[in-house]
Design a protein around this motif. Structure first.
Motif, PDB file in Angstrom:
ATOM      1  N   VAL A  39       0.866  -1.177   0.000  1.00  0.00           N
ATOM      2  CA  VAL A  39       0.000   0.000   0.000  1.00  0.00           C
ATOM      3  C   VAL A  39       0.904   1.228   0.000  1.00  0.00           C
ATOM      4  CG1 VAL A  39      -1.693   1.343   1.282  1.00  0.00           C
ATOM      5  CG2 VAL A  39      -1.892  -1.136   1.207  1.00  0.00           C
ATOM      6  N   ALA A  41       1.824   5.339   0.120  1.00  0.00           N
ATOM      7  CA  ALA A  41       1.310   6.595   0.671  1.00  0.00           C
ATOM      8  C   ALA A  41       2.406   7.644   0.514  1.00  0.00           C
ATOM      9  CB  ALA A  41       0.925   6.434   2.137  1.00  0.00           C
ATOM     10  N   GLN A  46      -2.109  10.645   4.305  1.00  0.00           N
ATOM     11  CA  GLN A  46      -2.588   9.566   3.435  1.00  0.00           C
ATOM     12  C   GLN A  46      -2.320   8.195   4.070  1.00  0.00           C
ATOM     13  OE1 GLN A  46      -0.693   8.581  -0.525  1.00  0.00           O
ATOM     14  NE2 GLN A  46      -2.623   9.450  -1.287  1.00  0.00           N
ATOM     15  N   GLU A  49      -5.043   7.568   6.652  1.00  0.00           N
ATOM     16  CA  GLU A  49      -6.322   7.269   6.006  1.00  0.00           C
ATOM     17  C   GLU A  49      -6.349   5.841   5.481  1.00  0.00           C
ATOM     18  OE1 GLU A  49      -8.867   8.764   2.083  1.00  0.00           O
ATOM     19  OE2 GLU A  49      -7.294  10.050   2.942  1.00  0.00           O
ATOM     20  N   ARG A  50      -5.286   5.405   4.836  1.00  0.00           N
ATOM     21  CA  ARG A  50      -5.264   4.069   4.233  1.00  0.00           C
ATOM     22  C   ARG A  50      -5.065   2.983   5.293  1.00  0.00           C
ATOM     23  NH1 ARG A  50      -2.245   5.064  -1.670  1.00  0.00           N
ATOM     24  NH2 ARG A  50      -3.892   6.459  -2.431  1.00  0.00           N
ATOM     25  N   ARG A  54      -7.407  -0.402   5.877  1.00  0.00           N
ATOM     26  CA  ARG A  54      -6.827  -1.739   5.724  1.00  0.00           C
ATOM     27  C   ARG A  54      -5.561  -1.814   6.561  1.00  0.00           C
ATOM     28  NH1 ARG A  54      -4.687  -4.387   0.042  1.00  0.00           N
ATOM     29  NH2 ARG A  54      -4.509  -6.551   0.761  1.00  0.00           N
TER      30      ARG A  54
END
Length: 370
Positions: A39, A41, A46, A49-50, A54
């Motif tokens: 993932v 960022a 960010q 948030e992510r 998850r």
């Protein structure tokens, strides 16, 4: 890099946080090629948030970013639900002792110096991901162990309580017929406790769940009669009367007989603990307009305050009243009862009784003919 349709969804999830998109791309390709889900960022905001959407297994975090720097990002990541122990490896060009020490003080588990060596990065990532997964597995095992202990203790409490109070009455009466009844209750409850232990040992040996619910027709009138008979000794010792009434000659339901009876016994035992001497505890059976079988347990105790009602069905919640007899209360009974009734397709609730007292009720789907 993390959108591959054939990517193994069970592979560890690594978050890469860096304000330089080229660095994110480079780290992402390296991790993706090693079999990790990634993932990306490009800012601390960010990343938060992510991570909330998850949960990652590990974070590679650049310490020097505009806006929210790595220090603040670590603090806020660890504040997210379920991420207090999230392993973070900080990536930094600083190699001074003070700078590195600060990173560890903030909660990082390791660091990588820029420019990093690919092989070193993968070894460090693998090590900390494996440690994290091993820790998660251990926590799961401990939770399962605690759940087993709680369930076993709760399910053995009913027959052992019946034995205790029946034995107390046995020493007080000279009536041969009453002594025979009490001895039969002791025998039945002892047998039930032994059967539970045997069932538990068998299920554990075969790798089955501790509690398996079977949906079968239940004669609620017969079940309630048995439950009240088993609680009679406790009520008699407390100076209380038990009574069963039914709106119909037969009230049937679909559910697990043993689980339903344990729920009813638990509700009756709670009513006994909270009721003043000389009062009556009523168990009322009926069929609702929607076709459910309903069972109510009504007492004339002090009732439950609005504040305590909010925690009634929480685990380890103990409700204390002026009338309560606190002995042997684990605070698990109502939580387990609600869970069991829900598993059987029903629901359990509490309400104040008009004129004073409490009402605990549960409904189960009624048996229907073919």
């Amino acid at each position: 890099m993390n959108e591959s349709a054939d990517k193994d969804l069970t592979a560890p999830l690594v978050m890469v946080v860096d304000d330089n998109p080229a660095n994110v791309q480079l780290l992402g390709q390296l991790l993706d090629g090693a079999g990790y889900n990634v993932v990306p960022a490009t800012s601390g905001a960010q990343a938060l948030e992510r991570a909330a959407l998850r949960k990652p297994d590990l974070v590679l975090l650049d310490m020097m970013m505009p806006g929210m720097d790595g220090s603040e990002a670590i603090r806020r990541l660890h504040a997210l639900p379920g991420l207090a122990d999230l392993p973070v490896i900080f990536v930094t060009a600083a190699t001074g002792v003070e700078e590195l020490a600060r990173g560890f003080e903030l909660g990082a588990v390791d660091y990588l110096a820029k420019p990093f060596v690919a092989r070193e990065l993968l070894v460090r990532v693998r090590t900390h991901v494996e440690l994290k997964r091993a820790r998660d597995h251990l926590q799961m095992v401990l939770r399962e162990r605690d759940e087993i202990v709680n369930v076993v203790a709760h399910d053995l409490k009913n027959p052992l309580t019946c034995i205790r109070f029946a034995n107390q009455l046995l020493s007080r009466t000279d009536d041969p017929s009453r002594r025979a009844e009490l001895m039969q209750e002791i025998d039945e409850c002892s047998d039930e406790a032994l059967k539970f232990v045997q069932r538990f040992l068998t299920q554990r040996a075969e790798g089955e769940a501790l509690r398996q619910f079977h949906s079968e027709p239940i004669d609620l009138c017969a079940m309630a009669t048995q439950a009240l008979r088993l609680q009679q000794a406790e009520a008699e010792v407390r100076g209380l009367r038990l009574r069963l009434e039914s709106s119909e000659p037969e009230v049937s339901a679909l559910g697990d007989h043993m689980a339903a009876r344990n729920v009813l016994q638990n509700l009756v035992s709670n009513a006994i603990r909270h009721s003043p001497e000389g009062e009556e505890i009523l168990v009322s059976l009926s069929v609702t307009r929607s076709g459910n079988a309903r069972c109510l347990v009504l007492d004339r105790g002090p009732g439950i305050s609005e504040a305590d009602q909010k925690k009634l069905f929480q685990r380890f919640a103990r409700i204390v009243t002026a009338r309560a007899v606190p002995e042997y209360s684990s605070g698990l009974g109502l939580a387990i009862a609600k869970h069991d009734i829900t598993r059987m397709g029903g629901h359990l609730w509490y309400e104040l009784r008009p004129g004073g007292g409490s009402v605990f009720g549960f409904e189960l789907p009624q048996q229907r003919g073919n």
